[in-house]
Scaffold this active site. Structure first.
Site, PDB file in Angstrom:
ATOM      1  N   SER A 117       0.824  -1.207   0.000  1.00  0.00           N
ATOM      2  CA  SER A 117       0.000   0.000   0.000  1.00  0.00           C
ATOM      3  C   SER A 117       0.854   1.250   0.000  1.00  0.00           C
ATOM      4  CB  SER A 117      -0.867  -0.005   1.262  1.00  0.00           C
ATOM      5  OG  SER A 117      -1.486   1.251   1.440  1.00  0.00           O
ATOM      6  N   TYR A 141      -1.651  -0.049  10.159  1.00  0.00           N
ATOM      7  CA  TYR A 141      -1.944  -0.677   8.874  1.00  0.00           C
ATOM      8  C   TYR A 141      -0.742  -0.570   7.938  1.00  0.00           C
ATOM      9  CZ  TYR A 141      -3.589  -1.062   4.088  1.00  0.00           C
ATOM     10  OH  TYR A 141      -3.701  -1.400   2.766  1.00  0.00           O
ATOM     11  N   LYS A 145       1.831  -3.548   6.394  1.00  0.00           N
ATOM     12  CA  LYS A 145       2.048  -3.746   4.955  1.00  0.00           C
ATOM     13  C   LYS A 145       3.550  -3.712   4.637  1.00  0.00           C
ATOM     14  CE  LYS A 145      -1.588  -4.910   3.519  1.00  0.00           C
ATOM     15  NZ  LYS A 145      -1.890  -5.961   2.541  1.00  0.00           N
TER      16      LYS A 145
END
Ligand code: UFG
Length: 327
Positions: A117, A141, A145
């Site tokens: 991402s 998050y 990733k």
């Protein structure tokens, strides 16, 4: 015939990747725990194994289907939720890829395409980021990733030391939107376009999170990419892995259009797509939003011959076609 395992293939993005992989002539087997995935997104004839990545039967599935490569999408992806529940994200996303890589090693699979991402970049000073931009994620998050990219690369290196290889490509997605078919829309309603469509459906005004950013119209600029274009990037990434023998490759690519759109421009496009003024409301900034985050795409354009073809209008119109219920 190459047969690829697709984790998260019942998800919004996964179901598009599934169709593009299949259209490229590859066979696909889906593994999805259906926690957010929807089984009906997986077409008849494509095996759907309902399973968590920590399940020890993953190895059996890989062997039974003689899997030659894995596209790994299964993960949690809500930035805000990751701030509230960091350990949930570490468990799901980091344990997830660790379990997957263990199974990949055990079976001796040599190809991996990993869904990363733009969140790995955090809040860059200059909003146009190349793959060599420092990775400073600002949410759990984004951290998970990035750890996934590192884990894939480290495992590949260890495999090379043993004389084997794991060709791996990490794709850093920018702002994914749109739908390839009416039944494949994004049902999570967590991002700008679905939130705006929901507001309109409910007779409410979409919100603009901050209109005093240092951008031409004061609202944040992002790089929106159509989910069908994004799905096609997975096919060229898979092909790159397959062409890499004996598995020397560890690569990272941005997947965006290389073109920024402001929140206001997106909402204007929504107004045009649905045929009436959505009348957005300016509210406070949302903490943690960088003013500008746009991909540099020279690397994927040159190395993979991939370029986005669909524009913001196509994204918004297809998202609206897939949206239900309409007012
Ligand atoms: N925004 C609004 N109003 C809303 C929703 C969003 O003004 O109701 C704004 C945000 O402030 C931001 C832009 O619209 O400026 C886009 O916001 P999204 O929440 O749709 O997307 P983000 O850019 O925050 O994050 C998305 C994905 C992440 C991914 C990131 C990578 O949700 O998973 O892109 O660029 F990491």
């Amino acid at each position: 015939m190459a047969r690829w395992l697709l984790t998260g293939g019942a998800g919004y993005i996964g179901s598009h990747v599934l169709r593009e992989l299949a259209a490229s002539g590859r066979e696909v087997v889906v593994v999805d725990d259906l926690s957010t995935g929807i089984a009906s997104r997986v077409p008849d004839g494509v095996p759907l194994v309902e399973m968590n990545l920590s399940d020890s039967n993953l190895v059996t599935v890989m062997r039974d289907y003689q899997i030659s490569g894995v596209v790994h999408l299964a993960a949690k992806k809500a930035v805000g939720e990751s701030v509230e529940r960091p350990l949930h994200y570490y468990r799901e996303n980091v344990d997830g890829i660790a379990s997957l890589l263990e199974a990949i090693n055990e079976v001796g699979i040599g190809n991996l395409v990993y869904s990363s991402s733009a969140a790995v970049y955090g809040e860059p000073v200059n909003g146009e980021v190349g793959e060599d931009e420092p990775t400073v994620p600002t949410s759990p998050y984004g951290e998970t990733k990035l750890v996934g990219e590192w884990a894939a690369r480290a495992v590949a290196k260890a495999r090379r030391l043993e004389g084997g290889g794991l060709s791996n490509v990490s794709l850093r997605y920018f702002n994914v939107a749109g739908a390839g078919a009416a039944n494949l829309g994004d049902t999570s309603v967590a991002n700008l376009i679905p939130l705006a469509l929901r507001a309109v459906t409910n007779g409410e005004r979409p919100q603009i999170f901050g209109s005093d950013y240092p951008t031409p119209d004061g609202t944040c600029i992002r790089d929106y990419i159509h989910v069908v274009d994004l799905a096609k990037a997975h096919v060229v990434a898979a092909a790159l892995c397959e062409s890499d023998n004996p598995g020397e490759l560890s690569e990272v690519f941005n997947v965006g259009r290389g073109q920024g759109s402001s929140v206001r421009e997106v909402l204007d496009t929504v107004s045009r797509a649905i045929g009436r003024d959505v009348d957005p409301r300016d509210v406070e900034r949302r903490p943690g939003d960088p003013a500008v985050l746009v991909a540099r795409t020279e690397k994927i354009n040159a190395d993979l011959g991939w370029e986005a073809e669909l524009d913001l209008t196509a994204m918004v119109e297809s998202a609206w076609s897939a949206w239900s219920p309409k007012p």
